[in-house]
Design a protein around this motif. Structure first.
Motif, PDB file in Angstrom:
ATOM      1  N   THR A  68      13.289  -3.056   2.490  1.00 24.82           N
ATOM      2  CA  THR A  68      13.779  -4.256   1.812  1.00 24.82           C
ATOM      3  C   THR A  68      12.995  -4.451   0.522  1.00 24.82           C
ATOM      4  O   THR A  68      11.877  -3.956   0.379  1.00 24.82           O
ATOM      5  CB  THR A  68      13.610  -5.503   2.693  1.00 24.82           C
ATOM      6  OG1 THR A  68      12.208  -5.744   2.902  1.00 24.82           O
ATOM      7  CG2 THR A  68      14.314  -5.331   4.040  1.00 24.82           C
ATOM      8  N   LEU A  69      13.558  -5.195  -0.397  1.00 23.73           N
ATOM      9  CA  LEU A  69      12.852  -5.473  -1.648  1.00 23.73           C
ATOM     10  C   LEU A  69      11.551  -6.223  -1.362  1.00 23.73           C
ATOM     11  O   LEU A  69      10.509  -5.930  -1.952  1.00 23.73           O
ATOM     12  CB  LEU A  69      13.746  -6.282  -2.586  1.00 23.73           C
ATOM     13  CG  LEU A  69      13.143  -6.627  -3.957  1.00 23.73           C
ATOM     14  CD1 LEU A  69      12.778  -5.369  -4.731  1.00 23.73           C
ATOM     15  CD2 LEU A  69      14.111  -7.488  -4.768  1.00 23.73           C
ATOM     16  N   LEU A  70      11.612  -7.188  -0.442  1.00 21.88           N
ATOM     17  CA  LEU A  70      10.420  -7.956  -0.101  1.00 21.88           C
ATOM     18  C   LEU A  70       9.302  -7.057   0.399  1.00 21.88           C
ATOM     19  O   LEU A  70       8.149  -7.164  -0.029  1.00 21.88           O
ATOM     20  CB  LEU A  70      10.774  -9.006   0.957  1.00 21.88           C
ATOM     21  CG  LEU A  70       9.633  -9.894   1.449  1.00 21.88           C
ATOM     22  CD1 LEU A  70       9.084 -10.739   0.318  1.00 21.88           C
ATOM     23  CD2 LEU A  70      10.104 -10.771   2.596  1.00 21.88           C
ATOM     24  N   SER A  71       9.632  -6.155   1.301  1.00 18.50           N
ATOM     25  CA  SER A  71       8.587  -5.285   1.858  1.00 18.50           C
ATOM     26  C   SER A  71       8.105  -4.259   0.843  1.00 18.50           C
ATOM     27  O   SER A  71       6.939  -3.863   0.853  1.00 18.50           O
ATOM     28  CB  SER A  71       9.098  -4.574   3.121  1.00 18.50           C
ATOM     29  OG  SER A  71      10.215  -3.762   2.855  1.00 18.50           O
ATOM     30  N   GLN A  72       8.973  -3.833  -0.064  1.00 21.27           N
ATOM     31  CA  GLN A  72       8.562  -2.846  -1.059  1.00 21.27           C
ATOM     32  C   GLN A  72       7.570  -3.421  -2.057  1.00 21.27           C
ATOM     33  O   GLN A  72       6.622  -2.744  -2.466  1.00 21.27           O
ATOM     34  CB  GLN A  72       9.798  -2.290  -1.787  1.00 21.27           C
ATOM     35  CG  GLN A  72      10.653  -1.406  -0.895  1.00 21.27           C
ATOM     36  CD  GLN A  72      11.854  -0.807  -1.614  1.00 21.27           C
ATOM     37  OE1 GLN A  72      12.080  -1.063  -2.796  1.00 21.27           O
ATOM     38  NE2 GLN A  72      12.632   0.001  -0.903  1.00 21.27           N
ATOM     39  N   VAL A  73       7.754  -4.685  -2.455  1.00 22.86           N
ATOM     40  CA  VAL A  73       6.880  -5.255  -3.486  1.00 22.86           C
ATOM     41  C   VAL A  73       5.716  -6.051  -2.903  1.00 22.86           C
ATOM     42  O   VAL A  73       4.775  -6.389  -3.622  1.00 22.86           O
ATOM     43  CB  VAL A  73       7.665  -6.163  -4.461  1.00 22.86           C
ATOM     44  CG1 VAL A  73       8.760  -5.381  -5.148  1.00 22.86           C
ATOM     45  CG2 VAL A  73       8.240  -7.391  -3.754  1.00 22.86           C
ATOM     46  N   ASP A  74       5.771  -6.351  -1.604  1.00 23.28           N
ATOM     47  CA  ASP A  74       4.738  -7.211  -1.035  1.00 23.28           C
ATOM     48  C   ASP A  74       4.029  -6.535   0.134  1.00 23.28           C
ATOM     49  O   ASP A  74       2.853  -6.192   0.051  1.00 23.28           O
ATOM     50  CB  ASP A  74       5.355  -8.541  -0.585  1.00 23.28           C
ATOM     51  CG  ASP A  74       4.309  -9.533  -0.102  1.00 23.28           C
ATOM     52  OD1 ASP A  74       3.299  -9.702  -0.801  1.00 23.28           O
ATOM     53  OD2 ASP A  74       4.508 -10.129   0.963  1.00 23.28           O
ATOM     54  N   ALA A  75       4.746  -6.308   1.233  1.00 17.80           N
ATOM     55  CA  ALA A  75       4.103  -5.769   2.439  1.00 17.80           C
ATOM     56  C   ALA A  75       3.621  -4.335   2.243  1.00 17.80           C
ATOM     57  O   ALA A  75       2.793  -3.845   3.012  1.00 17.80           O
ATOM     58  CB  ALA A  75       5.076  -5.848   3.621  1.00 17.80           C
ATOM     59  N   SER A  76       4.138  -3.648   1.217  1.00 16.49           N
ATOM     60  CA  SER A  76       3.785  -2.238   1.015  1.00 16.49           C
ATOM     61  C   SER A  76       2.350  -2.044   0.556  1.00 16.49           C
ATOM     62  O   SER A  76       1.779  -0.966   0.699  1.00 16.49           O
ATOM     63  CB  SER A  76       4.730  -1.610  -0.016  1.00 16.49           C
ATOM     64  OG  SER A  76       4.556  -2.211  -1.280  1.00 16.49           O
ATOM     65  N   VAL A  77       1.741  -3.087  -0.020  1.00 15.19           N
ATOM     66  CA  VAL A  77       0.422  -2.953  -0.640  1.00 15.19           C
ATOM     67  C   VAL A  77      -0.584  -3.845   0.075  1.00 15.19           C
ATOM     68  O   VAL A  77      -0.297  -5.013   0.343  1.00 15.19           O
ATOM     69  CB  VAL A  77       0.477  -3.362  -2.125  1.00 15.19           C
ATOM     70  CG1 VAL A  77      -0.858  -3.100  -2.799  1.00 15.19           C
ATOM     71  CG2 VAL A  77       1.599  -2.640  -2.846  1.00 15.19           C
ATOM     72  N   GLY A  78      -1.741  -3.307   0.395  1.00 15.70           N
ATOM     73  CA  GLY A  78      -2.818  -4.181   0.822  1.00 15.70           C
ATOM     74  C   GLY A  78      -3.410  -3.912   2.180  1.00 15.70           C
ATOM     75  O   GLY A  78      -4.488  -4.397   2.502  1.00 15.70           O
ATOM     76  N   GLY A  79      -2.714  -3.171   3.041  1.00 19.56           N
ATOM     77  CA  GLY A  79      -3.284  -2.821   4.334  1.00 19.56           C
ATOM     78  C   GLY A  79      -3.316  -3.945   5.347  1.00 19.56           C
ATOM     79  O   GLY A  79      -4.010  -3.854   6.358  1.00 19.56           O
TER      80      GLY A  79
END
Length: 350
Positions: free
Chosen positions: A119-130
């Motif tokens: 999803t766009l949300l997961s690509q720009v947010d949940a994808s980064v940071g661990g």
């Protein structure tokens, strides 16, 4: 804690090469009922070095981001004979990658995992940071770990499987990145003539880079990383409360409301100029359908806010923008100030 490698574009050759170079005792795909049908077949069709694998499916939705779901996953891993040389590949949105990462980082004290956000949300947010985790009795992300995946693989073609409402939910986090760190990013997104998968794709890596720079400066969220929570103290409360209703809000929809109310809060406290607050409100109003908040719900919303992870010493801590493109953190606000911001929001909606 160094960020995981992030690959953007056609991802199958990268995953295929990784599987070729590494020998795993077993490979498990974690999907939900949507990504099982719409995303996993696309991925599998292009993997030449994958011969044997298992698929675990969970129900989609924030309401399933619970210890009960993860417990069932742990049991499934055990029944399938997963060991510390098992690889988990999470294919889905932020709820799934959060849970899949938590499942993997805790099973047998940690097994390797890869995130493929769809999803766009997961690509720009949940994808980064661990960050990996689950909700606790409706309280957002209260239990979890900081554990990096082996890599994050982002293919914008998966966005074509999404409804526009999901796209707009992800756009909210992109707009937040602009508000807290990059004025040009905010301007570029607001000025787009269309906000569909094709038009937003060129800006995905910009959002990822903004978040990545913040996370690498403060990987364990002791200081600067807290600015990524702008809009989330109130937004998470609204989201949690909406999960109890027949028509729950998506994460991004709740965060948009949170960002606007927190912009009013910042203006009240003299942190944000009226001019910038008005621009923030007008920008969101041009993109989202907004309605007033029932103030009878304020006591319950306040209860949710009191459980926010940023809080210290029983005070509610906020991250508040001080201008478009910059953000302060550890801003303590009292209940009267917060309620006044809600009232200002309702008055602005009219």
């Amino acid at each position: 804690m160094k960020s995981a490698p992030i690959h953007f574009g056609y991802i199958a050759p990268i995953l295929d090469q990784y599987l070729k170079e590494n020998s795993f005792s077993s490979i498990l795909f974690l999907v939900d009922e949507n990504t099982h049908v719409h995303c996993l077949p696309i991925l599998l069709a292009d993997l030449d070095n994958l011969t044997t694998y298992e698929i675990l499916e969970i129900d989609a939705g924030e309401e399933n981001k619970t210890i009960e779901t993860v417990n069932n996953l742990w049991l499934s891993l055990a029944e399938l004979g997963a060991d510390r040389n098992t690889l988990v590949i999470n294919v889905g949105g932020g709820v799934l990658t959060d849970m899949g990462g938590f499942m993997a980082s805790t099973f047998k004290r940690g097994i390797k995992f890869i995130n493929i956000p769809t999803t766009l949300l997961s690509q720009v947010d949940a994808s980064v940071g661990g960050k990996n985790g689950i909700d606790l009795e409706g309280m957002k992300n209260m239990v979890g770990t900081f554990t990096q995946p082996e890599m994050v693989l982002i293919d914008p073609k998966f966005l074509k499987t999404l409804e526009q409402r999901q796209i707009k939910s992800g756009l909210a986090e992109m707009l937040k990145h602009g508000l807290i760190q990059d004025r040009d990013h905010w301007d570029n997104l607001v000025q787009l003539l269309a906000h569909n998968a094709e038009d937003l794709a060129p800006f995905i890596m910009d959002s990822i880079e903004i978040k990545k720079q913040v996370v690498e400066t403060d990987p364990l969220e002791k200081g600067l990383r807290k600015i990524l929570n702008f809009g989330h103290t109130i937004g998470h409360a609204i989201e949690s409360e909406s999960l109890e209703t027949e028509f729950p809000l998506l994460h991004g929809e709740a965060i948009v409301i949170g960002m606007i109310i927190e912009a009013f809060l910042a203006e009240q406290k003299g942190i944000l100029s009226t001019e910038d607050r008005e621009e923030i409100c007008d920008g969101f109003a041009s993109l989202y359908a907004l309605s007033t908040i029932d103030l009878n719900l304020f006591p319950q919303l306040l209860t949710w806010m009191k459980h926010d992870k940023k809080n210290e010493k029983n005070a509610i801590n906020f991250s508040l923008v001080n201008k478009i493109g910059a953000c302060s953190y550890n801003v303590v606000c009292n209940e009267d100030e917060i309620k006044t911001a809600f009232i200002s929001f309702n008055h602005w909606i009219g």
